[in-house]
Scaffold this motif. Sequence first.
Motif, PDB file in Angstrom:
ATOM      1  N   THR A  50      54.278   4.731  56.382  1.00  0.00           N
ATOM      2  CA  THR A  50      53.985   5.463  57.612  1.00  0.00           C
ATOM      3  C   THR A  50      52.567   5.268  58.135  1.00  0.00           C
ATOM      4  O   THR A  50      52.221   5.819  59.181  1.00  0.00           O
ATOM      5  N   ASP A  51      51.752   4.479  57.407  1.00  0.00           N
ATOM      6  CA  ASP A  51      50.391   4.211  57.866  1.00  0.00           C
ATOM      7  C   ASP A  51      49.932   2.892  57.262  1.00  0.00           C
ATOM      8  O   ASP A  51      50.216   2.631  56.085  1.00  0.00           O
ATOM      9  N   PRO A  52      49.215   2.053  58.019  1.00  0.00           N
ATOM     10  CA  PRO A  52      48.759   0.772  57.476  1.00  0.00           C
ATOM     11  C   PRO A  52      47.912   0.895  56.212  1.00  0.00           C
ATOM     12  O   PRO A  52      47.908  -0.014  55.377  1.00  0.00           O
ATOM     13  N   LEU A  53      47.202   2.004  56.046  1.00  0.00           N
ATOM     14  CA  LEU A  53      46.341   2.124  54.869  1.00  0.00           C
ATOM     15  C   LEU A  53      47.141   2.124  53.572  1.00  0.00           C
ATOM     16  O   LEU A  53      46.614   1.814  52.500  1.00  0.00           O
ATOM     17  N   LEU A  54      48.427   2.442  53.667  1.00  0.00           N
ATOM     18  CA  LEU A  54      49.265   2.460  52.471  1.00  0.00           C
ATOM     19  C   LEU A  54      49.524   1.048  51.952  1.00  0.00           C
ATOM     20  O   LEU A  54      49.694   0.842  50.749  1.00  0.00           O
ATOM     21  N   TYR A  55      49.544   0.071  52.846  1.00  0.00           N
ATOM     22  CA  TYR A  55      49.703  -1.320  52.410  1.00  0.00           C
ATOM     23  C   TYR A  55      48.484  -1.774  51.617  1.00  0.00           C
ATOM     24  O   TYR A  55      48.606  -2.472  50.602  1.00  0.00           O
ATOM     25  N   ALA A  56      47.304  -1.366  52.079  1.00  0.00           N
ATOM     26  CA  ALA A  56      46.077  -1.737  51.375  1.00  0.00           C
ATOM     27  C   ALA A  56      46.031  -1.138  49.976  1.00  0.00           C
ATOM     28  O   ALA A  56      45.417  -1.685  49.062  1.00  0.00           O
ATOM     29  N   ALA A  57      46.732  -0.005  49.800  1.00  0.00           N
ATOM     30  CA  ALA A  57      46.750   0.670  48.504  1.00  0.00           C
ATOM     31  C   ALA A  57      47.880   0.182  47.605  1.00  0.00           C
ATOM     32  O   ALA A  57      48.066   0.713  46.521  1.00  0.00           O
ATOM     33  N   GLY A  58      48.641  -0.814  48.065  1.00  0.00           N
ATOM     34  CA  GLY A  58      49.705  -1.369  47.233  1.00  0.00           C
ATOM     35  C   GLY A  58      51.084  -1.215  47.797  1.00  0.00           C
ATOM     36  O   GLY A  58      52.034  -1.836  47.312  1.00  0.00           O
ATOM     37  N   GLY A  59      51.261  -0.344  48.796  1.00  0.00           N
ATOM     38  CA  GLY A  59      52.545  -0.230  49.470  1.00  0.00           C
ATOM     39  C   GLY A  59      53.647   0.388  48.637  1.00  0.00           C
ATOM     40  O   GLY A  59      54.798  -0.052  48.695  1.00  0.00           O
ATOM     41  N   ASN A  60      53.346   1.407  47.871  1.00  0.00           N
ATOM     42  CA  ASN A  60      54.381   2.111  47.105  1.00  0.00           C
ATOM     43  C   ASN A  60      54.968   3.214  47.982  1.00  0.00           C
ATOM     44  O   ASN A  60      54.282   4.193  48.280  1.00  0.00           O
ATOM     45  N   PRO A  61      56.234   3.109  48.405  1.00  0.00           N
ATOM     46  CA  PRO A  61      56.772   4.090  49.340  1.00  0.00           C
ATOM     47  C   PRO A  61      57.141   5.421  48.702  1.00  0.00           C
ATOM     48  O   PRO A  61      57.349   6.414  49.399  1.00  0.00           O
ATOM     49  N   TYR A  62      57.229   5.469  47.374  1.00  0.00           N
ATOM     50  CA  TYR A  62      57.719   6.669  46.696  1.00  0.00           C
ATOM     51  C   TYR A  62      56.635   7.728  46.517  1.00  0.00           C
ATOM     52  O   TYR A  62      56.918   8.911  46.332  1.00  0.00           O
ATOM     53  N   GLU A 106      40.545   2.194  48.666  1.00  0.00           N
ATOM     54  CA  GLU A 106      41.859   2.149  49.319  1.00  0.00           C
ATOM     55  C   GLU A 106      42.868   3.049  48.613  1.00  0.00           C
ATOM     56  O   GLU A 106      43.766   3.603  49.250  1.00  0.00           O
ATOM     57  N   LYS A 107      42.729   3.201  47.295  1.00  0.00           N
ATOM     58  CA  LYS A 107      43.616   4.113  46.561  1.00  0.00           C
ATOM     59  C   LYS A 107      43.289   5.561  46.895  1.00  0.00           C
ATOM     60  O   LYS A 107      44.184   6.394  47.099  1.00  0.00           O
ATOM     61  N   LEU A 108      42.006   5.882  46.946  1.00  0.00           N
ATOM     62  CA  LEU A 108      41.598   7.239  47.271  1.00  0.00           C
ATOM     63  C   LEU A 108      41.985   7.601  48.701  1.00  0.00           C
ATOM     64  O   LEU A 108      42.392   8.743  48.973  1.00  0.00           O
ATOM     65  N   ALA A 109      41.894   6.639  49.610  1.00  0.00           N
ATOM     66  CA  ALA A 109      42.294   6.894  50.998  1.00  0.00           C
ATOM     67  C   ALA A 109      43.785   7.208  51.075  1.00  0.00           C
ATOM     68  O   ALA A 109      44.213   8.099  51.824  1.00  0.00           O
ATOM     69  N   ALA A 110      44.584   6.475  50.300  1.00  0.00           N
ATOM     70  CA  ALA A 110      46.020   6.744  50.277  1.00  0.00           C
ATOM     71  C   ALA A 110      46.308   8.120  49.699  1.00  0.00           C
ATOM     72  O   ALA A 110      47.209   8.832  50.160  1.00  0.00           O
ATOM     73  N   ALA A 111      45.546   8.516  48.683  1.00  0.00           N
ATOM     74  CA  ALA A 111      45.729   9.844  48.095  1.00  0.00           C
ATOM     75  C   ALA A 111      45.384  10.940  49.108  1.00  0.00           C
ATOM     76  O   ALA A 111      46.079  11.957  49.200  1.00  0.00           O
ATOM     77  N   ARG A 112      44.311  10.739  49.861  1.00  0.00           N
ATOM     78  CA  ARG A 112      43.962  11.718  50.896  1.00  0.00           C
ATOM     79  C   ARG A 112      45.073  11.800  51.946  1.00  0.00           C
ATOM     80  O   ARG A 112      45.421  12.893  52.420  1.00  0.00           O
ATOM     81  N   TYR A 113      45.610  10.655  52.297  1.00  0.00           N
ATOM     82  CA  TYR A 113      46.710  10.616  53.267  1.00  0.00           C
ATOM     83  C   TYR A 113      47.903  11.407  52.740  1.00  0.00           C
ATOM     84  O   TYR A 113      48.542  12.171  53.479  1.00  0.00           O
ATOM     85  N   LEU A 114      48.231  11.220  51.460  1.00  0.00           N
ATOM     86  CA  LEU A 114      49.346  11.949  50.859  1.00  0.00           C
ATOM     87  C   LEU A 114      49.117  13.451  50.936  1.00  0.00           C
ATOM     88  O   LEU A 114      50.011  14.213  51.324  1.00  0.00           O
TER      89      LEU A 114
END
Length: 209
Positions: free
Chosen positions: A150-162, A177-185
């Motif tokens: 649902t956001d491009p930053l998730l691809y940078a973090a590895g693209g795990n949809p689950y 990039e991992k921390l950004a994905a965690a904040r997004y979650l």
Amino acid sequence: MTKIAILYYSSTGNTHQMARAVEEGARSAGAETRLHKVPELAPPAAIASNPAWQAHVDATRDVPVATLDDLEWADGYILGTPTRFGLPAAQVKQFIDTAGGLWARGALANKAAAVFGGAGNVNGGQEATLLALQNVFYHWGSVIVPVGYTDPLLYAAGGNPYGVSFTDAGGAPQPEEKLAAARYLGARVARYAGVIARNMAELAPAKPG
């Protein structure tokens, strides 16, 4: 205000780093949060045998220990765990197993839920662990909120949809990039938890009198 519980287990600190980022994201979306660690099961001798484990335990002594009240209090919960042979850590599973009373009362249903976790290497069971942990939410009647794509930053973090996943950083900070994905979650779950909580309140039957 939407209430989000981030409940996690971390032995050497990677999951803790991610949990803090998840909390930052939830707060950025206006949520009140509880960041609590589940109770430790390992004996002191086992912890002391690993300097990194002992150091993390010492550094996080002030983090509150999770209780069942955290689950009941929350409008949404986000569970975090390291991978243990493709499954959640025993500490997380033991905590979940104590929630039978809440489940029986329906106190865990209709709440937004998500997961995050990691392993020692990229293909070390990260997806399997997240999927296994989500099985709990089906039984609880939770509303699973995956990150999907649902956001491009998730691809940078590895693209795990689950859910957001990470690899052991070997004592270093987790990549941004991992921390950004965690904040997004955290922000995503907080938003959906608020929507669900408001609608459930509107659907609740009026009290007589």
